[in-house]
Design a protein around this motif. Structure first.
Motif, PDB file in Angstrom:
ATOM      1  N   UNK A   1       0.812  -1.220   0.000  1.00 25.14           N
ATOM      2  CA  UNK A   1       0.000   0.000   0.000  1.00 25.14           C
ATOM      3  C   UNK A   1       0.853   1.281   0.000  1.00 25.14           C
ATOM      4  N   UNK A   2       1.813   1.426   0.924  1.00 25.43           N
ATOM      5  CA  UNK A   2       2.617   2.657   0.884  1.00 25.43           C
ATOM      6  C   UNK A   2       3.401   2.798  -0.426  1.00 25.43           C
TER       7      UNK A   2
ATOM      8  N   UNK B   1       1.938   6.119  -7.346  1.00 28.92           N
ATOM      9  CA  UNK B   1       0.896   6.841  -8.068  1.00 28.92           C
ATOM     10  C   UNK B   1       0.678   8.254  -7.535  1.00 28.92           C
ATOM     11  N   UNK B   2       1.438   8.576  -6.508  1.00 32.03           N
ATOM     12  CA  UNK B   2       1.355   9.926  -5.957  1.00 32.03           C
ATOM     13  C   UNK B   2       0.012  10.278  -5.350  1.00 32.03           C
TER      14      UNK B   2
END
Lengths: 113, 232
Positions: B222-223, B229-230
């Motif tokens: 996730x991070x 994808x910013x």
């Protein structure tokens, strides 16, 4: 039985300790499970010493989730507000995950059952 | 009476009694939609709503039963240890399956909710829905989801997997125990594992393993995805 309970709670406690001290992003009981597995493979714990207590808890694993599920009642309003994306998203995604995971494991050949 | 309701005894008795009846109903009927966890949760909620007993009163006892979940997760090492040979034989497929599943879970949950017009907060809350509760809560918090909503969605996902996961998997041709267990554990964590463990020991062992591994994989992915994808 008693020895098994001491070991299971002890490993959970050790797992929680490690999580606190090292700031791990994983719950203490999962770390406890990994530590127990490690101890079994190193011969530090004998399988027989946890069988009785472990099997008893695993037999009623489903029961222990019930109170967590009842907690959902506190958030009905939250779910109702955007029920469509929430319900459809949850359902579709759950089936997608099962399909992708199961197929990936099965398609990668090799020996096995 | 009101005094008795606010003692832990009430929640303990109610949980045990309702689950005992739900188990009986499931065994007698053999009908998969009558999954005991699901039925017990729904009946308890209905009982509390109709009798106007607060969740806080119920939880005093409920939490005592929930507490036993901790050592039970540790005990999942037991079936895994007993089936270690079969599991180790499939270690690569298992790891690949987990990573594929974790990615599919994040993408499909967020994607579907976004397409259906879900708000940013709801989309974020859905991302960790297949992960075991303590990890899911951490992820939801990290990416700006609504934490209690995530906790509720984790339970819903688990029930869905427990009710029809094994049937769905067999329908689409997932038959091997290791594949079946991995699919159930990755999609529906502990609640799914509780069911499959009763039916197929090897599948249950792999499912238990998947709870931890999928939690780890999702927590790491996730991070990374967010950075890539910013999103923020």
């Amino acid at each position: 039985m008693l020895q098994g309970l001491v070991l299971l709670f002890g490993f959970q406690f050790t797992g929680e300790l490690l999580v606190r001290f090292l700031g791990l992003p994983v719950p203490g009981n999962v770390i406890g499970m990994a530590l127990l597995l490690l101890s079994l493979s190193l011969g530090l714990v004998r399988e027989e010493s946890i069988t009785e207590a472990g099997e008893l808890l695993l037999k009623y694993l489903a029961l222990f989730f019930v109170p967590a599920g009842v907690g959902v009642m506190l958030y009905f309003d939250l779910i109702a507000r955007e029920w469509l994306p929430i319900v459809v998203g949850t359902v579709i995604s759950t089936f997608v995950v099962m399909a992708v995971t199961g197929w990936a494991e099965q398609l990668l050949g090799g020996e096995g059952d | 009476m009101t005094e008795l309701v606010s003692t832990p005894l009430f929640g303990v008795v109610l949980t045990l009694f309702v689950f005992w009846l739900a188990e009986k109903l499931y065994r007698r009927s053999g009908f998969i939609l009558l999954n005991p966890v699901f039925i017990a949760i729904c009946s308890t909620i209905l009982i509390l709503k109709f009798s106007r007993i607060s969740y806080a009163d119920y939880a005093r006892g409920g939490d005592l039963i929930l507490f036993l979940l901790g050592p039970s997760v540790v005990a999942l090492a037991l079936p895994l240890w007993q089936r270690r040979k079969q599991v180790l034989q499939r270690k690569l497929p298992i790891l690949v399956g987990i990573c594929a599943g974790a990615l599919a879970s994040i993408a499909s949950a967020a994607g579907t909710a976004w397409l259906l017009g879900g708000s940013s907060q709801v989309v974020r809350s859905l991302v960790p829905k297949s992960v075991t509760t303590p990890i899911a809560i951490g992820i939801s918090e990290q990416i700006g989801g609504i934490v209690p909503l995530t906790a509720a969605l984790v339970v819903m996902t688990g029930c869905l997997g427990a009710i029809c996961g094994p049937e769905f998997c067999r329908l689409i041709g997932i038959r091997k125990s290791t594949s079946l267990g991995l699919a159930i554990g990755t999609a529906s964590h502990g609640i799914g594992t509780a069911r499959i463990l009763e039916e197929d020991r090897l599948a249950g062992a792999v499912s238990g393993l998947a709870i931890g591994l999928n939690g780890l994989a999702t927590a790491m992915m996730v991070p990374l995805l967010w950075l890539l994808f910013g999103w923020n």
